[in-house]
Enzyme design. Structure first.
Site, mmCIF file in Angstrom:
data_model
loop_
_atom_site.group_PDB
_atom_site.id
_atom_site.type_symbol
_atom_site.label_atom_id
_atom_site.label_comp_id
_atom_site.label_asym_id
_atom_site.label_seq_id
_atom_site.Cartn_x
_atom_site.Cartn_y
_atom_site.Cartn_z
ATOM 1 N N SER A 211 0.863 -1.184 0.000
ATOM 2 C CA SER A 211 0.000 0.000 0.000
ATOM 3 C C SER A 211 0.895 1.227 0.000
ATOM 4 O O SER A 211 1.969 1.230 0.611
ATOM 5 C CB SER A 211 -0.943 0.012 1.205
ATOM 6 O OG SER A 211 -0.250 0.259 2.397
ATOM 7 N N VAL A 287 4.882 3.901 2.668
ATOM 8 C CA VAL A 287 4.970 2.652 1.904
ATOM 9 C C VAL A 287 4.896 1.488 2.888
ATOM 10 O O VAL A 287 5.690 1.413 3.835
ATOM 11 C CB VAL A 287 6.274 2.574 1.091
ATOM 12 C CG1 VAL A 287 6.356 1.256 0.317
ATOM 13 C CG2 VAL A 287 6.380 3.764 0.139
ATOM 14 N N GLU A 288 3.946 0.599 2.665
ATOM 15 C CA GLU A 288 3.756 -0.573 3.528
ATOM 16 C C GLU A 288 3.745 -1.835 2.662
ATOM 17 O O GLU A 288 2.748 -2.133 2.004
ATOM 18 C CB GLU A 288 2.426 -0.473 4.294
ATOM 19 C CG GLU A 288 2.342 0.672 5.273
ATOM 20 C CD GLU A 288 2.783 0.297 6.684
ATOM 21 O OE1 GLU A 288 3.248 -0.853 6.869
ATOM 22 O OE2 GLU A 288 2.646 1.145 7.577
ATOM 23 N N THR A 289 4.876 -2.544 2.633
ATOM 24 C CA THR A 289 4.841 -3.845 1.970
ATOM 25 C C THR A 289 4.085 -4.820 2.869
ATOM 26 O O THR A 289 3.857 -4.557 4.051
ATOM 27 C CB THR A 289 6.261 -4.368 1.689
ATOM 28 O OG1 THR A 289 7.009 -4.386 2.907
ATOM 29 C CG2 THR A 289 6.969 -3.490 0.666
#
Length: 584
Positions: A211, A287-289
């Site tokens: 996301s 940024v969220e992996t």
């Protein structure tokens, strides 16, 4: 004999230059902080004139916090970038040191960019990249294989919080942690156009791998919203073409462990990184992996997001900077008259198709509550509600002049303002009976539990005209400045991240002086006998059963009317003024 000999030779050779342990291990492991520091210092030697390693300062446990600055044309200082009008992209890894994808992705990408590899041709043309590989350095060195149990790799990793047990991604406004103060000063010196915070999300099992939250996009000035939306649209086009499944919202269910509750687009308060930078009318990026993807996939995903952002800023930097400059001018000229302190979802709901997995949700004989079991061998498309839009939930109208901070609190408030790059002045002569607005509260409540070592406070009240003496040393913080939104978040008491809400002024809401009951009782009887208004008010209060049964409340009714009552109890020691006081 040739193959064994070659194998032995490979094993004894030094690793390729500027490669991380992560690369060398096939993305199974991540290096300790010594590697991150060594790589930072090695880049300028490998790429003279194109890379610089800065030391921001030293952490509480004595480790240097470093940042790698990269520019193929040698624009390696904040002053040089300002003189050139150079767009700066600032990105950081390891604010939560168990979520360490950003460290390995950043070094990998910047090395390839400086080598001008075919995969990233001219990536940094016209852009200066500033990279903090590990923000939470001391937490990074709390290394353990058992951290982040709902995350697939690396084999060992750091811990979520600092050596002082503070969560840096709750600290941007209050700036308690020494690491945060170091970063804020460095961040404000560079004043990047785009600030990227690299994380790994917790939560449910589903197919999307990342996301990317960008603001301004649905919050902030309209001109920047349009540019932020365009940035996300084009970034996502590239990510999708590369095989990713990016999300525009943080994928947290509205109700824990219940996919049917769906999702909502949200804008966080400025205690969080990208919410913080967006109120500077610049672009904050979260940024969220996804934690259930293998480490190799997550690092590659992080690299792809960074590459996409750098390309877009390289191409559109001039337009983005022009829009930001226009917003700066509005703020500095005093045109910003209102600040949104909180956002909420609008009533609008839509149904989206979300790529998840088959699951069962049923009662637990362990916890006594429902729990969920995923089958990630069975992809499944969920149709769930989604709230795509937001609206202001809390707005503050600003004073015409600015805020006045009591001289008694100047010693600790001033360093926070300085770290934030907020302009302020100290009064060098006293101003008696100054016309101000003050905020008093009789309806306040302390949080039952501490949060980040603070006991929060909610105080209801309103600003009203008043006169207050302003002693020498009082701080004046004007609202006509670039960081006007942050000023409002710090000093408007209703704001979720105000200094008052975090509990910095709790002592002013604690009663310090008392009158003995045996002294108060006869005085109360005399007052009732001679003041019909007080008598009527007391009789009215007695109609409330809770009040009638509470001896302390009944006595307090009279104590508040006694001449010895502390008139400053519940008075917020920050005032608002319509004009600048004489500071000299």
């Amino acid at each position: 004999m040739l193959l064994p000999t070659l194998a032995a030779l490979v094993l004894t050779q030094a690793p390729p230059p500027l490669t991380t342990l992560s690369e060398q291990s096939g993305w199974k492991r991540t290096g300790r902080y010594a590697e991150a520091e060594a790589l930072c210092r090695a880049f300028p030697k490998a790429f003279p004139g194109k890379a610089r390693c800065d030391t921001l300062g030293t952490t509480p446990e004595g480790r240097p916090m470093v940042a790698l600055v990269v520019s193929p044309d040698g624009t390696l200082t904040a002053d040089a970038a300002r003189k050139k009008g150079r767009p700066v992209v600032f990105f950081q890894g390891g604010i939560h040191a168990g979520e360490i994808d950003g460290k390995d992705a950043g070094y990998w990408l910047l090395r390839d960019a400086l080598q001008n590899r075919a995969s990233v041709p001219d990536l940094l043309k016209g852009v200066t990249a500033v990279f903090v590989p590990v923000f939470n350095v001391d937490g990074h060195e709390r290394f353990n294989p058992n951290h982040r149990p709902n995350q697939v790799g690396p084999e060992e990793m750091g811990f979520r919080v600092t050596g002082q047990n503070l969560n840096l991604n709750r600290d941007y406004v209050k700036a308690d942690a020494p690491e945060m103060v170091l970063l804020l000063k460095y961040l404000n010196a560079w004043d990047p156009l785009v600030y990227v915070d690299l994380h790994v999300t917790d939560g449910a099992k589903f197919e999307p791998d990342v996301s990317v939250g960008v603001e301004p996009q649905k919050s902030g000035p309209p001109a920047l919203r349009e540019l932020g939306t365009k940035l996300v649209d084009e970034l996502f086009t590239g990510l999708t073409a590369a095989g990713h499944q990016p999300l525009r919202f943080y994928p947290s269910f509205l109700q824990d462990d219940d996919p049917t509750s769906g999702f909502a687009y949200g804008v966080p308060p400025p205690r969080f990184s990208h919410g913080f930078w967006s109120i500077h009318h610049r672009f904050g990026v979260l940024v969220e992996t996804h934690s259930w993807k293998p480490y190799a996939e997550r690092v590659k995903t992080t690299r792809d997001v960074l590459e996409g952002l750098l390309r877009l800023v390289s191409r559109d930097g001039a337009a983005l900077q022009a829009a930001v400059k226009a917003e700066d001018q509005k703020a500095e000229s005093g045109q910003v008259r209102e600040v949104v302190l909180g956002w909420e979802s609008t009533p609008k709901r839509e149904t989206i198709e979300f790529k998840g997995y088959a699951y069962e949700r049923g009662p637990s004989d362990i916890s006594g509550q429902p729990y969920i079991r995923y089958d990630d061998t069975k992809p499944q498309t969920w149709k769930v509600p989604y709230a795509p839009d937001i609206q202001p939930a809390l707005t503050a109208t600003l004073p015409a002049g600015g805020y006045l901070v009591s001289a008694a609190h100047a010693a600790w408030v001033a360093p926070k303002l300085a770290a934030h790059g907020i302009a302020f002045q100290r009064l060098t002569r006293a101003v008696p009976a100054a016309k101000v607005e003050s905020f008093r509260s009789k309806d306040f409540q302390f949080q039952a539990r501490s949060n980040e070592s603070h006991q929060g406070l909610t105080a209801k009240g309103e600003w009203k005209p008043d006169t207050q003496d302003l002693p020498v040393g009082t701080l004046y913080v004007p609202v006509a400045q670039k960081n006007v939104q942050l000023v409002a978040h710090l000093f408007e008491p209703a704001g979720p991240d105000s200094l008052l809400a975090w509990g910095f002024f709790n002592a002013h809401f604690e009663q310090k002086e008392y009158i003995e009951d045996y002294v108060l009782e006869p005085w109360a009887r005399e007052l009732l006998a001679k003041d019909a208004g007080v008598k009527a008010a007391f009789q009215e209060r007695l109609k409330d059963p809770a009040f009638a049964k509470d001896p302390r409340a009944r006595l307090r009714f009279f104590a508040e009317r006694h001449p010895t009552w502390d008139e400053r109890l519940g008075l917020y020691p920050v005032y608002r003024t319509a004009s600048a006081p004489p500071v000299k």
